[in-house]
Scaffold this active site. Sequence first.
Site, PDB file in Angstrom:
ATOM      1  CG  ASP A  39      -2.067  -0.980   1.121  1.00  0.00           C
ATOM      2  OD1 ASP A  39      -2.309  -1.457   0.008  1.00  0.00           O
ATOM      3  OD2 ASP A  39      -2.706  -1.244   2.149  1.00  0.00           O
ATOM      4  CE  LYS A  85      -8.173   0.072  -0.859  1.00  0.00           C
ATOM      5  NZ  LYS A  85      -7.134  -0.887  -0.440  1.00  0.00           N
ATOM      6  CG  MET A  93      -7.609   6.855   7.348  1.00  0.00           C
ATOM      7  SD  MET A  93      -8.347   5.359   6.637  1.00  0.00           S
ATOM      8  CE  MET A  93      -9.275   4.703   8.041  1.00  0.00           C
TER       9      MET A  93
END
Length: 311
Positions: free
Chosen positions: A84, A106, A224
Amino acid sequence: MSIDKMFPLGFSRLQQFFSSQKNHSNQPFTFWLKQSFNGSSNAQQPKRSDKGQVYLIGAGPGDAELLTLKAHRLIQQADVVMYDWLVNPDIIAMIPRHVERVFVGKKCGQHSMQQADICELMVEVASSGKNIVRLKGGDPAIFARAAEECDILAKHQIDFAIVPGITAASGASAYAGIPLTHRECAQSVRFITAHLKSATDEPNWQALVAGASASQGETLVFYMGLKRIDTIMQRLKTHGLPASTAVAVIDQASTTQQQVCIGTLDTIAQRVTEQNFQGPAVTIVGEVVNKRHSVNLSLLSQSVNELRVIP
């Protein structure tokens, strides 16, 4: 007391260590560590089945040296590493040259591959007999889609294992000098994702505020949530958390680019904007922020060259 009781790991093992130090006095302790955990050249590798195995591995929050020994060993033994965007380039440099590297990162608004495509690729590669390391930032079982990948692997009868990593909340709080729990003010911690499936799919704000109240003493950690920092603070205030509640936002935690911003529910969004944080970032809400101590990160800034790929 017998020698065996004094050295439960085995006296012969201890002799091996001191012997290696004599023979390699100009090499660091990591020489012996590598020899021990590599099992030397006599270690037998697991027999291959028709299908490969998949290892879902946590790469930690940023600092390459927070990678576990088990994760490092499995990376060396893989046929393919799918990684990632949160994985530190220093960890990518540990991948042997003969191992295939596939970037499947992503991030918000920037997907190199959709999750369904990643799952399909894992099944395809494992079905061809190759062993896969699926390398994820932080811990693979905390907001990292591990459940979806385990589901598809189980459906196709592909053996897999999960190797934990240090999650962002632990890495960020430690490197910022903030305790996640404290005997005086925080008896529990709650991890919340701010990256939701839809705008209407929000957490139970009332429950979060109830837990974070002074009487309950729960630390809230939002993952996030950098782009939603203002909304998160407004929701917490609307549902009853005092505007003076302490907040910390840690940007690019445990890396050399780490930044920490301290404020309150009322002030943190503006302060983060002024500091131009880029993410990824973790937001810590609660009295523990006021218990912060200054951490000397230079004590942790040694080179990671010794952990790079073993030819």
